[in-house]
Design a protein around this motif. Structure first.
Motif, mmCIF file in Angstrom:
data_model
loop_
_atom_site.group_PDB
_atom_site.id
_atom_site.type_symbol
_atom_site.label_atom_id
_atom_site.label_comp_id
_atom_site.label_asym_id
_atom_site.label_seq_id
_atom_site.Cartn_x
_atom_site.Cartn_y
_atom_site.Cartn_z
ATOM 1 N N SER A 190 14.978 -19.027 16.123
ATOM 2 C CA SER A 190 14.937 -20.141 14.831
ATOM 3 C C SER A 190 16.282 -20.759 15.027
ATOM 4 O O SER A 190 17.611 -20.296 15.195
ATOM 5 N N CYS A 212 9.472 -12.253 19.934
ATOM 6 C CA CYS A 212 10.859 -12.574 19.600
ATOM 7 C C CYS A 212 11.019 -14.100 19.517
ATOM 8 O O CYS A 212 10.882 -15.011 20.365
ATOM 9 N N GLN A 252 19.955 -22.019 10.654
ATOM 10 C CA GLN A 252 20.764 -20.864 11.010
ATOM 11 C C GLN A 252 20.127 -20.205 12.486
ATOM 12 O O GLN A 252 18.997 -20.223 12.473
ATOM 13 N N LEU A 253 21.142 -20.045 13.194
ATOM 14 C CA LEU A 253 20.605 -19.468 14.417
ATOM 15 C C LEU A 253 20.422 -18.069 14.620
ATOM 16 O O LEU A 253 21.481 -17.364 14.136
ATOM 17 N N GLN A 254 19.074 -17.712 14.792
ATOM 18 C CA GLN A 254 18.823 -16.394 15.001
ATOM 19 C C GLN A 254 17.381 -16.061 15.795
ATOM 20 O O GLN A 254 16.712 -17.101 15.969
ATOM 21 N N PHE A 255 17.384 -14.882 16.204
ATOM 22 C CA PHE A 255 16.173 -14.241 16.686
ATOM 23 C C PHE A 255 15.499 -13.284 15.513
ATOM 24 O O PHE A 255 16.127 -12.829 14.956
ATOM 25 N N VAL A 256 14.094 -13.311 15.638
ATOM 26 C CA VAL A 256 13.239 -12.337 14.641
ATOM 27 C C VAL A 256 12.234 -11.743 15.486
ATOM 28 O O VAL A 256 11.258 -12.394 16.135
ATOM 29 N N SER A 261 15.447 -5.427 20.635
ATOM 30 C CA SER A 261 15.867 -6.364 20.154
ATOM 31 C C SER A 261 16.043 -7.572 21.510
ATOM 32 O O SER A 261 15.692 -7.277 22.527
ATOM 33 N N LEU A 281 24.031 -13.608 20.591
ATOM 34 C CA LEU A 281 22.993 -13.721 19.469
ATOM 35 C C LEU A 281 21.968 -12.779 19.249
ATOM 36 O O LEU A 281 20.752 -13.047 19.647
ATOM 37 N N ALA A 292 17.952 -11.211 22.752
ATOM 38 C CA ALA A 292 19.046 -12.142 22.881
ATOM 39 C C ALA A 292 18.963 -13.381 23.851
ATOM 40 O O ALA A 292 18.092 -13.218 24.859
ATOM 41 N N GLY A 333 19.082 -10.438 17.889
ATOM 42 C CA GLY A 333 18.447 -10.298 16.529
ATOM 43 C C GLY A 333 18.545 -8.881 16.060
ATOM 44 O O GLY A 333 19.059 -7.878 16.433
ATOM 45 N N GLN A 334 17.827 -8.806 14.932
ATOM 46 C CA GLN A 334 18.014 -7.209 14.074
ATOM 47 C C GLN A 334 17.081 -6.323 14.739
ATOM 48 O O GLN A 334 17.459 -4.804 14.513
#
Length: 122
Positions: free
Chosen positions: A25, A22, A1-5, A95, A111, A97, A113-114
């Motif tokens: 993933s 940041c 899964q493409l994401q930032f945390v 966040s 993209l 991106a 992140g939360q």
């Protein structure tokens, strides 16, 4: 899964410091420039900093220039935002991106992140 945390937010007194992380993933961070954004309740999202793919170029919004520093560790697939001399007006959700180039144009980014909450208060 493409994401930032994102992580590292919290409550800090005025004049204090925080370091946000940041982590990417599902994709290789070195392939992208990274932007740090913030959004306070009732306000537009603001791009506060950007860093190029290699880390050799960075840029900042006037509101944070001289107080914030962006960096990245491509081997760890992670970007950072060091925030010093924090002010109550820095309170927001932060966040990150990605973009193809290090731009201060928000439309270049995707993209998101939360986010992580930063609260500056005494």
């Amino acid at each position: 899964q493409l994401q930032f945390v994102e992580s590292g937010g919290g409550l800090v007194q005025p004049g204090g410091s925080l370091r946000l992380s940041c982590r990417a993933s599902g994709f290789e961070l070195p392939s992208y420039a990274i932007g740090w954004f913030r959004q306070a309740p009732g306000r537009e999202r603001e791009l506060v900093s950007t860093i190029s793919r290699s880390g050799n170029f960075a840029n900042y919004a006037d509101s944070v220039k001289g107080r914030f520093a962006v960096s990245r560790d491509n081997a760890r697939n992670t970007a950072y935002l060091q925030m010093n001399s924090l002010k109550p007006e820095d309170t927001a959700v932060y966040s990150c991106a990605r973009a193809h180039v290090a731009s201060m144009n928000q439309r270049e980014y995707e993209l998101f992140g939360q986010g992580t909450q930063v609260t500056v208060s005494s």
